[in-house]
Design an enzyme around this catalytic site. Sequence first.
Site, PDB file in Angstrom:
ATOM      1  N   ARG A 199       2.691  -4.677  16.460  1.00  0.00           N
ATOM      2  CA  ARG A 199       1.134  -4.434  16.617  1.00  0.00           C
ATOM      3  C   ARG A 199       0.243  -5.407  16.955  1.00  0.00           C
ATOM      4  NH1 ARG A 199       1.392  -3.020  10.400  1.00  0.00           N
ATOM      5  NH2 ARG A 199       2.283  -5.037  10.411  1.00  0.00           N
ATOM      6  N   ASP A 239      -2.703  -8.357  11.399  1.00  0.00           N
ATOM      7  CA  ASP A 239      -3.846  -8.855  11.227  1.00  0.00           C
ATOM      8  C   ASP A 239      -4.513  -9.897  11.826  1.00  0.00           C
ATOM      9  OD1 ASP A 239      -4.356  -7.106   9.151  1.00  0.00           O
ATOM     10  OD2 ASP A 239      -2.896  -7.960   7.997  1.00  0.00           O
ATOM     11  N   SER A 269       0.893  -1.337   0.050  1.00  0.00           N
ATOM     12  CA  SER A 269      -0.031  -0.050   0.003  1.00  0.00           C
ATOM     13  C   SER A 269       0.986   1.317   0.037  1.00  0.00           C
ATOM     14  CB  SER A 269      -1.072   0.108   1.121  1.00  0.00           C
ATOM     15  OG  SER A 269      -0.273  -0.443   2.320  1.00  0.00           O
ATOM     16  N   HIS A 306      -2.086  -8.860   1.926  1.00  0.00           N
ATOM     17  CA  HIS A 306      -1.848  -7.591   2.447  1.00  0.00           C
ATOM     18  C   HIS A 306      -2.904  -7.262   3.653  1.00  0.00           C
ATOM     19  CE1 HIS A 306       0.088  -3.906   3.269  1.00  0.00           C
ATOM     20  NE2 HIS A 306      -0.344  -3.099   2.388  1.00  0.00           N
ATOM     21  N   HIS A 345       5.626 -12.787   7.691  1.00  0.00           N
ATOM     22  CA  HIS A 345       5.614 -11.424   7.110  1.00  0.00           C
ATOM     23  C   HIS A 345       6.908 -11.280   6.051  1.00  0.00           C
ATOM     24  CE1 HIS A 345       6.224  -6.863   7.263  1.00  0.00           C
ATOM     25  NE2 HIS A 345       5.019  -6.972   7.691  1.00  0.00           N
TER      26      HIS A 345
HETATM   27  N1  HAX Z   1       1.146 -19.846   5.768  1.00  0.00           N
HETATM   28  C1  HAX Z   1       1.552 -20.745   4.984  1.00  0.00           C
HETATM   29  N2  HAX Z   1       2.492 -20.621   4.016  1.00  0.00           N
HETATM   30  C2  HAX Z   1       3.292 -19.197   4.155  1.00  0.00           C
HETATM   31  C3  HAX Z   1       2.826 -18.422   5.228  1.00  0.00           C
HETATM   32  C4  HAX Z   1       1.690 -18.679   6.100  1.00  0.00           C
HETATM   33  N3  HAX Z   1       1.191 -17.706   7.036  1.00  0.00           N
HETATM   34  N4  HAX Z   1       3.619 -17.207   5.090  1.00  0.00           N
HETATM   35  C5  HAX Z   1       4.563 -17.427   4.117  1.00  0.00           C
HETATM   36  N5  HAX Z   1       4.285 -18.687   3.736  1.00  0.00           N
HETATM   37  C6  HAX Z   1       4.980 -19.492   2.605  1.00  0.00           C
HETATM   38  C7  HAX Z   1       4.664 -18.742   1.318  1.00  0.00           C
HETATM   39  O1  HAX Z   1       3.616 -18.505   0.508  1.00  0.00           O
HETATM   40  C8  HAX Z   1       5.853 -18.986   0.542  1.00  0.00           C
HETATM   41  O2  HAX Z   1       5.617 -20.199  -0.065  1.00  0.00           O
HETATM   42  P1  HAX Z   1       6.116 -20.510  -1.486  1.00  0.00           P
HETATM   43  O3  HAX Z   1       7.694 -20.859  -1.497  1.00  0.00           O
HETATM   44  O4  HAX Z   1       5.408 -21.973  -1.975  1.00  0.00           O
HETATM   45  O5  HAX Z   1       5.797 -19.414  -2.506  1.00  0.00           O
HETATM   46  C9  HAX Z   1       6.938 -19.431   1.622  1.00  0.00           C
HETATM   47  O6  HAX Z   1       6.290 -19.588   2.729  1.00  0.00           O
HETATM   48  C10 HAX Z   1       7.973 -18.302   1.648  1.00  0.00           C
HETATM   49  O7  HAX Z   1       7.327 -17.164   2.175  1.00  0.00           O
HETATM   50  P2  HAX Z   1       8.222 -16.059   2.985  1.00  0.00           P
HETATM   51  O8  HAX Z   1       9.191 -15.540   2.345  1.00  0.00           O
HETATM   52  O9  HAX Z   1       8.121 -16.558   4.310  1.00  0.00           O
HETATM   53  O10 HAX Z   1       7.072 -14.725   2.709  1.00  0.00           O
HETATM   54  P3  HAX Z   1       6.896 -13.771   1.925  1.00  0.00           P
HETATM   55  O11 HAX Z   1       7.579 -12.487   1.995  1.00  0.00           O
HETATM   56  O12 HAX Z   1       6.673 -14.202   0.424  1.00  0.00           O
HETATM   57  O13 HAX Z   1       5.324 -13.417   1.990  1.00  0.00           O
HETATM   58  C11 HAX Z   1       3.273 -12.718   3.344  1.00  0.00           C
HETATM   59  C12 HAX Z   1       4.578 -12.472   3.256  1.00  0.00           C
HETATM   60  C13 HAX Z   1       2.875 -11.972   4.665  1.00  0.00           C
HETATM   61  C14 HAX Z   1       2.579 -12.650   1.950  1.00  0.00           C
HETATM   62  C15 HAX Z   1       3.180 -14.263   3.660  1.00  0.00           C
HETATM   63  O14 HAX Z   1       3.759 -14.672   5.097  1.00  0.00           O
HETATM   64  C16 HAX Z   1       1.614 -14.715   3.690  1.00  0.00           C
HETATM   65  O15 HAX Z   1       0.908 -14.952   2.801  1.00  0.00           O
HETATM   66  N6  HAX Z   1       1.045 -14.437   5.063  1.00  0.00           N
HETATM   67  C17 HAX Z   1      -0.367 -14.924   5.306  1.00  0.00           C
HETATM   68  C18 HAX Z   1      -1.353 -13.598   4.813  1.00  0.00           C
HETATM   69  C19 HAX Z   1      -0.974 -12.403   5.644  1.00  0.00           C
HETATM   70  O16 HAX Z   1      -1.000 -12.620   7.089  1.00  0.00           O
HETATM   71  N7  HAX Z   1      -0.616 -11.353   4.974  1.00  0.00           N
HETATM   72  C20 HAX Z   1      -0.646 -10.125   5.830  1.00  0.00           C
HETATM   73  C21 HAX Z   1       0.634  -9.820   6.191  1.00  0.00           C
HETATM   74  C22 HAX Z   1       0.932  -8.380   6.942  1.00  0.00           C
HETATM   75  C23 HAX Z   1       0.245  -7.221   6.147  1.00  0.00           C
HETATM   76  O17 HAX Z   1       0.835  -6.717   5.093  1.00  0.00           O
HETATM   77  N8  HAX Z   1      -0.829  -6.624   6.755  1.00  0.00           N
HETATM   78  O18 HAX Z   1      -1.234  -5.799   5.862  1.00  0.00           O
END
Ligand code: HAX
Length: 473
Positions: free
Chosen positions: A365, A411, A272, A302, A356
């Site tokens: 948070r 979140d 964002s 996000h 994250h």
């Molecule tokens: N559950 C299962 N798998 C997860 C995971 C979770 N909560 N978090 C990361 N992973 C997986 C990823 O999907 C990725 O898998 P692939 O290799 O198969 O693509 C792997 O672990 C490596 O990811 P990472 O490097 O640890 O994390 P990223 O930087 O790629 O992604 C995210 C960060 C926040 C998008 C990710 O942790 C996620 O999808 N979390 C769940 C959704 C979420 O809570 N989002 C909100 C984040 C905070 C925010 O921005 N708030 O607005």
Amino acid sequence: MRTARFAMLSRCSGLSLRCASTASPIVEELRAALVKKNAEDMVLIKDLKKNHDGDAIGASTVGAAYGGMRGITGLVYEPSLLDPVEGIRFRGLSIPECQEKLPKGTTGQEPLPEAMLWLLLTGEVPTAEQAKALNAELHRRADKEVISRAQKTVAALPKGTHPMTEFSAGVLALQTDSKFAQAYSDGVANKSNYWEYALEDSLNLISRSPHVAAMIYNRLRTGKVELAAESRPELDWASNFANMMGFQSEEFWDCMRLYLSIHVDHEGGNVSAHTTTLVASALSDPYLSFSAGLNGLAGPLHGLANQEVLKYLFGMQELCRADKVDFKDEATAEKALTKYTWNLLNSGRVVPGYGHAVLRKTDPRYTCQRDFCMRHFPDDELFQLVNTIYKIMPGILTEHGKTKNPYPNVDAHSGVLLQHYGMTEQVYYTVLFGVSRQIGVLSGVIWDRLQGRPLERPKSITTEALAKRFLKK
Ligand code: HAX
């Protein structure tokens, strides 16, 4: 000749910012604080640019290019900075420090988001008087006609439109009053004053968008295109927003003060913030830029994660009920939740609220929302479920072996607070995040224009070009 034309256009457009500031001492004070901070920063920026222009602050790699640019420090963003372990610092202050130092609402418990706005803009903790005057200024800017037009635009969207789509459209509808766009079109805006128009638009947007967001909430609840209660000028920004949505409890107002203060910003690289500042770098005005940022916030990885978390929690409760899991028996509950979570992971889905891109520890948070629950409703059933999940999830995700951060983010907790106070419409939750997030990202836009940052335009590369270079094909 050119100067005379600018002066004439300025008069025609009615955009005499100096006049506006005479009428509004608090904005004049805010502007002076920004100019002072910028003068201090400029000394450093000049030195950095002159003597360290070629120094590396991070290297791009093939992995980073395929990996969503992780690990590349490629942006300057002034309002906040994220440390992977410590978490967010707003102008150098951690969340507990902000809770301690910033002016608070009437209960004296939680910080005021308008105080956070002052901090992010100026780098200084405002006095209680400054926070109060800034809030009065935001009330003063709530132009009924402009707001009503935007509310009607949103109301024209089909019923069932997601509230984030509505909010983004509402912000675009408010854009008809953009001073930045008007000044650019009139030829009176230039590199030295873009930031002043960006500040004007940002203050107007922060003033008016809660009225649109509150209407979206009431339309969701009642189908009516109106506020649940009229805006009350004696209320602070957060409590007035809650009031307009129909919530009159002091305790919920405090919850909103905290909620809207901690969601403001998370440095510049998140979707964002980055989207907002990227779009603004094309000199799109703050409304166009923030609407774009909201569209990114609306993604499930996000900001929409706060909605998804509730789906996950209720899903867990349902499965537990179906299996007659006794929650009083902690070990049984943990075993059941572990089983259901593995089913989710094995179906290739993510656990919302965990993980994250930058953080490598529990999000502060999350912790401060947990502390709020402990203070106000430690026995809440949903809160206890979230606590149990917090105990087991890092172990599950570590065993799963994918995520780099098995700990909860913001979140994972926010929905619990909202559910407790009767805001049960989880599709609306990301709008609250957006209402808060504008404070940080618009501060970022103002600083980008103040420091004269250029159009953002990184270089991309094709797989073919990479293969030629590294695989010699
Ligand atoms: N559950 C299962 N798998 C997860 C995971 C979770 N909560 N978090 C990361 N992973 C997986 C990823 O999907 C990725 O898998 P692939 O290799 O198969 O693509 C792997 O672990 C490596 O990811 P990472 O490097 O640890 O994390 P990223 O930087 O790629 O992604 C995210 C960060 C926040 C998008 C990710 O942790 C996620 O999808 N979390 C769940 C959704 C979420 O809570 N989002 C909100 C984040 C905070 C925010 O921005 N708030 O607005």
